[in-house]
Design a protein around this motif. Structure first.
Motif, PDB file in Angstrom:
ATOM      1  N   CYS A  16      -6.202  40.145   2.451  1.00 54.71           N
ATOM      2  CA  CYS A  16      -6.342  40.294   0.990  1.00 54.71           C
ATOM      3  C   CYS A  16      -7.157  39.159   0.378  1.00 54.71           C
ATOM      4  CB  CYS A  16      -4.971  40.291   0.321  1.00 54.71           C
ATOM      5  SG  CYS A  16      -3.808  41.500   0.947  1.00 54.71           S
ATOM      6  N   ALA A  17      -7.033  37.941   0.906  1.00 46.99           N
ATOM      7  CA  ALA A  17      -7.636  36.773   0.247  1.00 46.99           C
ATOM      8  C   ALA A  17      -9.107  36.577   0.597  1.00 46.99           C
ATOM      9  CB  ALA A  17      -6.858  35.504   0.611  1.00 46.99           C
ATOM     10  N   ALA A  18      -9.585  37.222   1.670  1.00 49.63           N
ATOM     11  CA  ALA A  18     -10.954  36.955   2.129  1.00 49.63           C
ATOM     12  C   ALA A  18     -12.001  37.425   1.130  1.00 49.63           C
ATOM     13  CB  ALA A  18     -11.192  37.633   3.471  1.00 49.63           C
ATOM     14  N   LYS A  19     -13.046  36.643   1.039  1.00 44.56           N
ATOM     15  CA  LYS A  19     -14.201  37.005   0.231  1.00 44.56           C
ATOM     16  C   LYS A  19     -15.021  37.994   1.060  1.00 44.56           C
ATOM     17  CE  LYS A  19     -17.525  34.480  -2.455  1.00 44.56           C
ATOM     18  NZ  LYS A  19     -17.470  33.328  -3.307  1.00 44.56           N
ATOM     19  N   THR A  20     -15.338  39.146   0.504  1.00 44.50           N
ATOM     20  CA  THR A  20     -16.029  40.154   1.322  1.00 44.50           C
ATOM     21  C   THR A  20     -17.531  40.187   1.084  1.00 44.50           C
ATOM     22  OG1 THR A  20     -15.509  41.812  -0.345  1.00 44.50           O
ATOM     23  CG2 THR A  20     -13.984  41.641   1.524  1.00 44.50           C
ATOM     24  N   HIS A  21     -17.987  39.631  -0.055  1.00 48.46           N
ATOM     25  CA  HIS A  21     -19.427  39.514  -0.302  1.00 48.46           C
ATOM     26  C   HIS A  21     -19.620  38.329  -1.254  1.00 48.46           C
ATOM     27  CE1 HIS A  21     -18.877  41.500  -4.257  1.00 48.46           C
ATOM     28  NE2 HIS A  21     -18.001  42.228  -3.609  1.00 48.46           N
ATOM     29  N   GLY A 205     -15.877  29.543  -0.537  1.00 49.95           N
ATOM     30  CA  GLY A 205     -16.668  30.253   0.473  1.00 49.95           C
ATOM     31  C   GLY A 205     -15.832  31.235   1.273  1.00 49.95           C
ATOM     32  N   LEU A 206     -14.531  31.004   1.310  1.00 53.83           N
ATOM     33  CA  LEU A 206     -13.652  31.840   2.129  1.00 53.83           C
ATOM     34  C   LEU A 206     -12.913  32.897   1.320  1.00 53.83           C
ATOM     35  CD1 LEU A 206     -12.138  28.959   4.290  1.00 53.83           C
ATOM     36  CD2 LEU A 206     -13.378  30.922   5.225  1.00 53.83           C
ATOM     37  N   THR A 207     -12.631  32.594   0.046  1.00 55.39           N
ATOM     38  CA  THR A 207     -11.790  33.491  -0.747  1.00 55.39           C
ATOM     39  C   THR A 207     -12.416  33.791  -2.106  1.00 55.39           C
ATOM     40  OG1 THR A 207      -9.575  33.814  -1.674  1.00 55.39           O
ATOM     41  CG2 THR A 207     -10.400  31.562  -1.679  1.00 55.39           C
ATOM     42  N   HIS A 208     -12.001  34.896  -2.673  1.00 55.65           N
ATOM     43  CA  HIS A 208     -12.450  35.306  -4.018  1.00 55.65           C
ATOM     44  C   HIS A 208     -11.551  34.728  -5.097  1.00 55.65           C
ATOM     45  CE1 HIS A 208      -9.085  38.192  -3.845  1.00 55.65           C
ATOM     46  NE2 HIS A 208      -9.447  38.338  -2.588  1.00 55.65           N
ATOM     47  N   LEU A 209     -10.484  34.010  -4.722  1.00 57.15           N
ATOM     48  CA  LEU A 209      -9.515  33.506  -5.710  1.00 57.15           C
ATOM     49  C   LEU A 209     -10.061  32.281  -6.445  1.00 57.15           C
ATOM     50  CD1 LEU A 209      -6.337  33.711  -3.432  1.00 57.15           C
ATOM     51  CD2 LEU A 209      -7.071  35.376  -5.174  1.00 57.15           C
ATOM     52  N   PRO A 210      -9.703  32.091  -7.721  1.00 56.32           N
ATOM     53  CA  PRO A 210     -10.130  30.882  -8.447  1.00 56.32           C
ATOM     54  C   PRO A 210      -9.544  29.613  -7.810  1.00 56.32           C
ATOM     55  CG  PRO A 210      -9.198  32.531  -9.957  1.00 56.32           C
ATOM     56  CD  PRO A 210      -8.915  33.006  -8.566  1.00 56.32           C
ATOM     57  N   VAL A 211     -10.326  28.544  -7.848  1.00 53.72           N
ATOM     58  CA  VAL A 211      -9.902  27.278  -7.238  1.00 53.72           C
ATOM     59  C   VAL A 211      -9.861  26.184  -8.302  1.00 53.72           C
ATOM     60  CG1 VAL A 211     -10.428  25.534  -5.492  1.00 53.72           C
ATOM     61  CG2 VAL A 211     -10.905  27.957  -5.020  1.00 53.72           C
ATOM     62  N   PHE A 212      -8.696  25.584  -8.466  1.00 51.22           N
ATOM     63  CA  PHE A 212      -8.485  24.506  -9.440  1.00 51.22           C
ATOM     64  C   PHE A 212      -8.352  23.170  -8.712  1.00 51.22           C
ATOM     65  CE2 PHE A 212      -7.279  26.230 -13.738  1.00 51.22           C
ATOM     66  CZ  PHE A 212      -7.599  27.554 -13.474  1.00 51.22           C
ATOM     67  N   ILE A 213      -8.556  22.105  -9.493  1.00 53.24           N
ATOM     68  CA  ILE A 213      -8.331  20.744  -8.998  1.00 53.24           C
ATOM     69  C   ILE A 213      -7.343  20.036  -9.923  1.00 53.24           C
ATOM     70  CG2 ILE A 213      -9.420  18.451  -8.776  1.00 53.24           C
ATOM     71  CD1 ILE A 213     -10.156  20.183  -6.414  1.00 53.24           C
TER      72      ILE A 213
END
Ligand code: PEP
Ligand code: MN
Length: 286
Positions: A16-21, A205-213
């Motif tokens: 589910c988490a993988a970025k597909t494009h 690069g690996l997932t489509h989910l938003p990334v916070f810091i």
């Protein structure tokens, strides 16, 4: 294994988490406020909700500076059982009311399965903290609610473990997961944790989910928060989580890493080139 093979192997384990494009990015729509995609989101507030007056005063200031989501822990996972454990359900009410008054969304941490329904029926976003990233029963429980989940990286978790923790939530039916890098344990004691900013491009690069810091827990030192916040934005982070207090030295928890409301406003002003104009118009410069 080559770096390329390792990348593909990890992608293969993320159903589910993988970025597909390359353009594949989750955008979470919270009543018109978007998280992810082209949006940049700032979550701010105290480490802990300490009183009704405290959270209202902080909410007013961070909203004026341009933050759109109010944070504040009410169920605190503390290292010592004798330290302040949070105001619990009463604090939840204070947080939600303070956010509403400022037109902000609210987020708080949920630490156990039995609290999930109560927290999910109050706040807009559920946080799963670093210490619970490996609590798979909790991940499954928040995977079944209809509120977004803000998942913090375990302090000793690899990217694989972090992404598989997100996969637990997604695979239970909740598509709205945000990831947050908050520093990892290394041999360096000067900073509370070592903020891994490479997590931003690696995870994106690996997932489509938003990334916070989270530069507050990521460094443990308030003087380092503005530069790490700017570095996170430069790295392409989808958002920030920052601990802010009207009187940081008086914060009941995490005072050393908490910035003042004035320092927060200055930091937001410096970040304004990365933040959406509708958030910032007339605010950070006021
Ligand atoms: C927090 O954000 O309140 C918190 C406890 O952070 P972490 O889980 O990253 O330690
Ligand atoms: Mn804290």
């Amino acid at each position: 294994m080559s770096a390329h093979a390792e990348h593909n192997d990890l992608l293969g384990s993320l159903k589910c988490a993988a970025k597909t494009h390359p353009e594949h990015r989750t955008v979470i729509d919270l009543g018109g406020q978007h998280i992810g995609g082209d949006a940049r989101t700032v979550i701010a507030g105290p480490c802990s909700v300490e009183s009704e007056a405290q959270i209202h005063a902080i909410a007013e200031q961070v909203a004026a500076a341009g933050a759109t989501i109010l944070r504040g822990g009410v169920y605190k996972p503390r290292t010592s059982p004798y330290a302040f454990q949070g105001l619990g359900a009463e604090g939840l009410g204070f947080l939600v009311q303070a956010a509403k008054e400022q037109g902000m969304l609210s987020i708080t941490e949920v630490t156990c399965v039995s609290d999930v329904d109560r927290v999910a029926s109050s706040v807009d976003i559920l946080q799963v903290g670093s210490r619970n990233m490996h609590n798979y029963r909790l991940l499954q429980a928040v995977g079944k609610v209809k509120k977004p989940v803000f998942l913090k990286r375990g302090m000793a978790a690899t990217y694989r473990e972090f992404l598989l923790a997100a996969e637990y939530i997604l695979s239970c039916g909740n598509p709205d997961v945000m990831l947050c890098e908050r520093g990892i344990r290394t041999f360096e004691p000067y900073t509370r944790n070592t903020l891994d900013l490479a997590a931003v491009p690696v995870l994106q690069g690996l997932t489509h989910l938003p990334v916070f810091i989270d530069p507050s827990h990521g460094t443990g030192r308030r003087a380092l928060v503005p530069s790490m916040a700017a570095a996170a934005m430069a790295a392409g982070a989808d958002g920030l989580m920052i601990e802010v207090h009207t009187d940081p030295d008086d914060s009941i928890s995490d005072s050393q890493q908490t910035v003042s409301t004035e320092a927060f406003a200055a930091l937001m002003h410096d970040l304004s080139c990365w933040l959406p104009l509708d958030n910032m118009a007339g605010k950070a410069s006021a």
